[in-house]
Design an enzyme around this catalytic site. Sequence first.
Site, PDB file in Angstrom:
ATOM      1  N   TYR A  33       0.823  -1.204   0.000  1.00  0.00           N
ATOM      2  CA  TYR A  33       0.000   0.000   0.000  1.00  0.00           C
ATOM      3  C   TYR A  33       0.857   1.253   0.000  1.00  0.00           C
ATOM      4  CZ  TYR A  33       0.795   1.062   4.995  1.00  0.00           C
ATOM      5  OH  TYR A  33       1.365   1.400   6.196  1.00  0.00           O
ATOM      6  N   ARG A  52       8.269   4.212  -4.507  1.00  0.00           N
ATOM      7  CA  ARG A  52       8.330   3.188  -3.451  1.00  0.00           C
ATOM      8  C   ARG A  52       7.316   2.076  -3.721  1.00  0.00           C
ATOM      9  NH1 ARG A  52       7.670   5.165   2.552  1.00  0.00           N
ATOM     10  NH2 ARG A  52       5.529   5.415   1.861  1.00  0.00           N
ATOM     11  N   HIS A 104       0.461 -21.164  -2.623  1.00  0.00           N
ATOM     12  CA  HIS A 104       1.166 -20.861  -3.874  1.00  0.00           C
ATOM     13  C   HIS A 104       0.685 -19.533  -4.447  1.00  0.00           C
ATOM     14  CE1 HIS A 104       1.484 -25.260  -3.545  1.00  0.00           C
ATOM     15  NE2 HIS A 104       2.708 -25.016  -3.992  1.00  0.00           N
ATOM     16  N   LYS A 150       6.458  -1.961   1.953  1.00  0.00           N
ATOM     17  CA  LYS A 150       5.274  -1.382   2.617  1.00  0.00           C
ATOM     18  C   LYS A 150       4.084  -2.318   2.423  1.00  0.00           C
ATOM     19  CE  LYS A 150       3.143   3.179   3.181  1.00  0.00           C
ATOM     20  NZ  LYS A 150       3.244   3.325   4.630  1.00  0.00           N
ATOM     21  N   GLU A 182      12.027   2.222  14.433  1.00  0.00           N
ATOM     22  CA  GLU A 182      11.172   3.312  13.941  1.00  0.00           C
ATOM     23  C   GLU A 182       9.911   3.358  14.781  1.00  0.00           C
ATOM     24  OE1 GLU A 182       9.923   2.464   9.862  1.00  0.00           O
ATOM     25  OE2 GLU A 182       9.915   0.327  10.328  1.00  0.00           O
TER      26      GLU A 182
HETATM   27  N1  PLP Z   1       7.734   3.715   9.051  1.00  0.00           N
HETATM   28  C1  PLP Z   1       6.595   3.024   9.046  1.00  0.00           C
HETATM   29  C2  PLP Z   1       6.553   1.709   9.733  1.00  0.00           C
HETATM   30  C3  PLP Z   1       5.437   3.531   8.419  1.00  0.00           C
HETATM   31  O1  PLP Z   1       4.294   2.805   8.432  1.00  0.00           O
HETATM   32  C4  PLP Z   1       5.498   4.804   7.799  1.00  0.00           C
HETATM   33  C5  PLP Z   1       4.329   5.363   7.121  1.00  0.00           C
HETATM   34  O2  PLP Z   1       3.295   4.769   7.018  1.00  0.00           O
HETATM   35  C6  PLP Z   1       6.708   5.506   7.847  1.00  0.00           C
HETATM   36  C7  PLP Z   1       7.814   4.936   8.466  1.00  0.00           C
HETATM   37  C8  PLP Z   1       6.833   6.876   7.224  1.00  0.00           C
HETATM   38  O3  PLP Z   1       6.855   6.801   5.814  1.00  0.00           O
HETATM   39  P1  PLP Z   1       6.345   8.003   4.917  1.00  0.00           P
HETATM   40  O4  PLP Z   1       7.156   9.199   5.314  1.00  0.00           O
HETATM   41  O5  PLP Z   1       6.650   7.577   3.533  1.00  0.00           O
HETATM   42  O6  PLP Z   1       4.896   8.186   5.196  1.00  0.00           O
END
Ligand code: PLP
Length: 286
Positions: A33, A52, A104, A150, A182
């Site tokens: 996503y 991305r 699969h 993502k 993070e």
């Molecule tokens: N880290 C995680 C785990 C996230 O889910 C997100 C955003 O959803 C980010 C970092 C920040 O990414 P972005 O700046 O592209 O929104």
Amino acid sequence: MTRTVYLNGDYMPETEATVSIFDRGFVMGDAVYEVTCVLDGRLTEFDGHMARLARSLKELEIPCDISRDEWLEIHRKLIELNGLQEGGIYLQISRGDVGDRDFHYPPAGTPPTVVLYTQSRPGLSTDPKADEGIKVISVPDLRWHRRDIKTVQLLYASMAKMAAEKEGKDDAWFVEDGFVTEGSSNNCYIVKNGKIITRQLSNDILHGITRSSVLKMAQEAQMEIEERPFTIAEAQAADEAFFTSASAFVMPIVEVDGVAVGSGKPGSVAKRLREIYISESLKSAI
Ligand code: PLP
């Protein structure tokens, strides 16, 4: 208001958009996503998010041949159809539906399931939380080891946010091997003696689109940056802390695990970067 959403090539009322019970996104979390922010009715960081997305699809070998220009047209049409001024566009692509549950991958030629919808968030850029700063707790990072992709596998992030809420705090930081990876849905930073410290890119964290722009802007503003992991103790002893994400921009953090960071108020670096980021995003939005 009933939104108009996009599903597999068609625009329709959200109440009519349905996906199969066998869809791999539903059964296996086999989907990726993106969330692209909308300010003043325009898309911010669109190309970063699409780049991305392409990478996530490639890493998971999910076939999808929608071009950047087609994505732009869909995003813009949803903004227009829903009169979106401030908020975001959620985009999800799953590996599709093979008519049964199966480990699969589906046979070649199985179309992915493509869903996009708007999320209206008036006042996003003037969120009073940014004036107060937010409070975080730390939790062990129990997610899988491809956090650079993502995916929609957000259960642990959701659990972490709920744990923070239960303690009356705003968000959670993940900690692995003694170091912060993070936030539950954002990238984290501390500031010590004027230097911005943030974990370097690897498979351990999502490569935030906001992170990339904010670091560039910080560099242009002659701020010093060090990309390395930091600990909770370092964060508690820092002058300030903040996080970045597409929907919160730059958000000051004033407390980590019950300890005030710096003065316990949003720091000047975070405030300045937030201002720069929002004004530059508005300028370059498309
Ligand atoms: N880290 C995680 C785990 C996230 O889910 C997100 C955003 O959803 C980010 C970092 C920040 O990414 P972005 O700046 O592209 O929104």
